[in-house]
Scaffold this motif. Structure first.
Motif, PDB file in Angstrom:
ATOM      1  N   ILE A 125     -15.503  13.188  43.619  1.00  0.00           N
ATOM      2  CA  ILE A 125     -15.727  13.076  45.056  1.00  0.00           C
ATOM      3  C   ILE A 125     -15.509  11.612  45.424  1.00  0.00           C
ATOM      4  N   LEU A 126     -14.538  11.370  46.311  1.00  0.00           N
ATOM      5  CA  LEU A 126     -14.185   9.990  46.606  1.00  0.00           C
ATOM      6  C   LEU A 126     -15.220   9.330  47.515  1.00  0.00           C
ATOM      7  N   GLN A 127     -15.349   8.016  47.352  1.00  0.00           N
ATOM      8  CA  GLN A 127     -16.291   7.246  48.153  1.00  0.00           C
ATOM      9  C   GLN A 127     -15.663   5.885  48.419  1.00  0.00           C
ATOM     10  N   SER A 128     -15.761   5.409  49.668  1.00  0.00           N
ATOM     11  CA  SER A 128     -15.182   4.104  49.992  1.00  0.00           C
ATOM     12  C   SER A 128     -16.032   2.996  49.376  1.00  0.00           C
ATOM     13  N   PRO A 129     -15.429   1.848  49.097  1.00  0.00           N
ATOM     14  CA  PRO A 129     -16.218   0.729  48.546  1.00  0.00           C
ATOM     15  C   PRO A 129     -17.395   0.366  49.446  1.00  0.00           C
ATOM     16  N   GLN A 130     -17.213   0.468  50.763  1.00  0.00           N
ATOM     17  CA  GLN A 130     -18.308   0.147  51.691  1.00  0.00           C
ATOM     18  C   GLN A 130     -19.473   1.118  51.510  1.00  0.00           C
ATOM     19  N   ASP A 131     -19.161   2.412  51.391  1.00  0.00           N
ATOM     20  CA  ASP A 131     -20.219   3.405  51.183  1.00  0.00           C
ATOM     21  C   ASP A 131     -20.889   3.226  49.820  1.00  0.00           C
ATOM     22  N   ARG A 132     -20.077   2.842  48.841  1.00  0.00           N
ATOM     23  CA  ARG A 132     -20.639   2.596  47.514  1.00  0.00           C
ATOM     24  C   ARG A 132     -21.628   1.420  47.552  1.00  0.00           C
ATOM     25  N   ASP A 133     -21.305   0.414  48.379  1.00  0.00           N
ATOM     26  CA  ASP A 133     -22.174  -0.765  48.473  1.00  0.00           C
ATOM     27  C   ASP A 133     -23.576  -0.401  48.961  1.00  0.00           C
ATOM     28  N   LYS A 134     -23.670   0.698  49.729  1.00  0.00           N
ATOM     29  CA  LYS A 134     -24.980   1.098  50.266  1.00  0.00           C
ATOM     30  C   LYS A 134     -25.946   1.525  49.160  1.00  0.00           C
ATOM     31  N   LEU A 135     -25.420   1.799  47.991  1.00  0.00           N
ATOM     32  CA  LEU A 135     -26.291   2.240  46.891  1.00  0.00           C
ATOM     33  C   LEU A 135     -26.805   1.071  46.059  1.00  0.00           C
ATOM     34  N   ASP A 136     -26.266  -0.123  46.331  1.00  0.00           N
ATOM     35  CA  ASP A 136     -26.746  -1.300  45.598  1.00  0.00           C
ATOM     36  C   ASP A 136     -28.214  -1.551  45.961  1.00  0.00           C
ATOM     37  N   THR A 169     -35.716   6.541  45.285  1.00  0.00           N
ATOM     38  CA  THR A 169     -34.713   7.507  44.839  1.00  0.00           C
ATOM     39  C   THR A 169     -34.314   8.436  45.986  1.00  0.00           C
ATOM     40  N   ALA A 170     -35.296   8.847  46.797  1.00  0.00           N
ATOM     41  CA  ALA A 170     -34.989   9.713  47.944  1.00  0.00           C
ATOM     42  C   ALA A 170     -33.980   9.018  48.862  1.00  0.00           C
ATOM     43  N   TRP A 171     -34.206   7.722  49.108  1.00  0.00           N
ATOM     44  CA  TRP A 171     -33.273   6.985  49.969  1.00  0.00           C
ATOM     45  C   TRP A 171     -31.929   6.778  49.282  1.00  0.00           C
ATOM     46  N   ARG A 172     -31.946   6.610  47.955  1.00  0.00           N
ATOM     47  CA  ARG A 172     -30.703   6.455  47.216  1.00  0.00           C
ATOM     48  C   ARG A 172     -29.762   7.649  47.451  1.00  0.00           C
ATOM     49  N   PHE A 173     -30.333   8.861  47.578  1.00  0.00           N
ATOM     50  CA  PHE A 173     -29.490  10.037  47.824  1.00  0.00           C
ATOM     51  C   PHE A 173     -29.228  10.251  49.310  1.00  0.00           C
ATOM     52  N   LEU A 174     -30.191   9.862  50.170  1.00  0.00           N
ATOM     53  CA  LEU A 174     -29.942   9.934  51.614  1.00  0.00           C
ATOM     54  C   LEU A 174     -28.824   8.968  52.010  1.00  0.00           C
ATOM     55  N   ALA A 175     -28.781   7.823  51.331  1.00  0.00           N
ATOM     56  CA  ALA A 175     -27.797   6.791  51.668  1.00  0.00           C
ATOM     57  C   ALA A 175     -26.428   7.074  51.061  1.00  0.00           C
ATOM     58  N   ASP A 176     -26.346   8.075  50.199  1.00  0.00           N
ATOM     59  CA  ASP A 176     -25.106   8.353  49.484  1.00  0.00           C
ATOM     60  C   ASP A 176     -24.167   9.190  50.360  1.00  0.00           C
TER      61      ASP A 176
END
Lengths: 230, 113
Positions: A125-136, A169-176
């Motif tokens: 499942i593709l994800q943009s670098p910007q969206d990936r940054d939200k998981l940092d 963790t809940a936010w980690r998946f909400l932010a994904d």
């Protein structure tokens, strides 16, 4: 150097007590090394540890009143006598080993996996670098339990309040961006207990050995909830 | 407050009332510092004004709601036996309603007088 270590054997002791140990300290010694030395002096002493480099999250203990990972805590930073206790608020199994069952149950309750309604693609499942940054700042959690067992709200309601670790963790998946269960996740967090027992005490932020900020994640969840409600 | 709404709604209401309490408290402080009513007659005229009396009523309501949410949070945190918690919530709730009615009565009397 003088160490005071909490000892408790439920089969023979009425309550936990502090036992003094003298450990010779060397340069660059970590607290875990001292615990291993104490174990050499008294093999009946029990504590959890594994990787020894702050990755596995096994050796969280309460040192001079603060939850820390023993393996990445330099002895030189600690004030003598060093008092080592098990995580506060958890049932003691033996010495520094505590029962973390409720902590894992709360983790499980936030469904710590990606939920997809769309059919799975052939490959990733593709994800943009910007969206990936939200998981940092979210994905790095090693689940050592320092935060949740330092949280007064988790002490008072560990069976109902998710605690900082599970909420991070809940936010980690909400932010994904790849997750498709935002509404279900938010609905599941409603009510006075699971999320809203957090009173922004911020002990979690202070103790996290990975420098993560569960309070901020909880704030993001509340804001998203509010945004979706009005 | 329904069980389902008692999380987000209470949290948002607590923040909303806090903002109003903060602003109106500042206004009250400024009035008392720089334009304090000289005596009973002036005080009655000030408080009896339609804008001030409604704002004051809203202020009292905000303080009561804010207090209710705060005390309820403390009781949920610390008092676990459900009968004791319910009894304490009842006492607090009734006391707050009584205070609100008392304040409303005073404001209505000032308006009528």
């Amino acid at each position: 150097m003088k160490f005071l270590v909490s000892r408790y054997n439920p089969e023979s002791d009425a309550s936990p007590y502090m036992q003094a140990f003298d450990v010779e300290v060397s340069r660059g010694m970590m607290l875990r090394d001292a615990l291993l030395e104490i174990k050499r002096q008294d093999e009946s002493f029990a504590f959890r540890h594994s990787c020894g480099e702050g990755v596995c999250g096994s050796d969280g203990v309460n040192v001079n009143g603060t939850n820390k990972l023993a393996c990445i805590t330099p002895i030189s930073e600690l004030k003598e006598p060093i008092e080592i206790r098990p995580f506060p608020g958890r049932p003691i199994i033996r010495d520094l080993v505590v029962d973390m069952t409720q902590f894992y149950q709360q983790y499980k309750a936030v469904k710590p996996w990606l939920v997809r309604n769309d059919p799975m693609p052939e490959q990733e499942i593709l994800q943009s670098p910007q969206d990936r940054d939200k998981l940092d700042g979210l994905y790095e959690c090693i689940m050592c339990g320092c935060c949740s067992t330092a949280c007064p709200s988790f002490w008072w309601n560990p069976e109902k309040f998710h605690g900082p670790q599970a909420l991070l963790t809940a936010w980690r998946f909400l932010a994904d961006s790849r997750d498709q269960a935002t509404d279900e996740r938010l609905d599941a967090l409603e009510g006075p207990y699971k999320l809203f027992r957090c009173h922004t005490i911020m002990n979690c932020v202070e103790v996290c050995p990975k420098g993560l900020n569960p309070t901020k994640a909880i704030g993001h969840i509340k804001n998203l909830m509010l945004k979706n409600a009005v | 407050m329904s069980r389902k709404a008692s999380g987000l709604k209470a949290w948002a209401l607590q923040r909303l009332t806090a903002i109003y309490i903060g602003l109106f408290s500042l206004y009250l402080l400024l009035v008392l510092l720089f334009a304090a009513p000289g005596g009973y007659i002036e005080w009655k005229a000030w408080l009896g004004g339609s804008l001030v009396s409604v704002a004051m009523l809203l202020y009292v309501l905000s303080v009561l709601m804010h207090a209710w949410i705060g005390v309820r949070d403390v009781l949920i945190d610390y008092i676990h036996p459900i009968a004791i918690r319910a009894a304490l919530l009842g006492v607090v709730g009734l006391s707050l309603v009584a205070m609100g009615l008392w304040a409303a009565q005073a404001l209505i009397l000032v308006r009528l007088a």
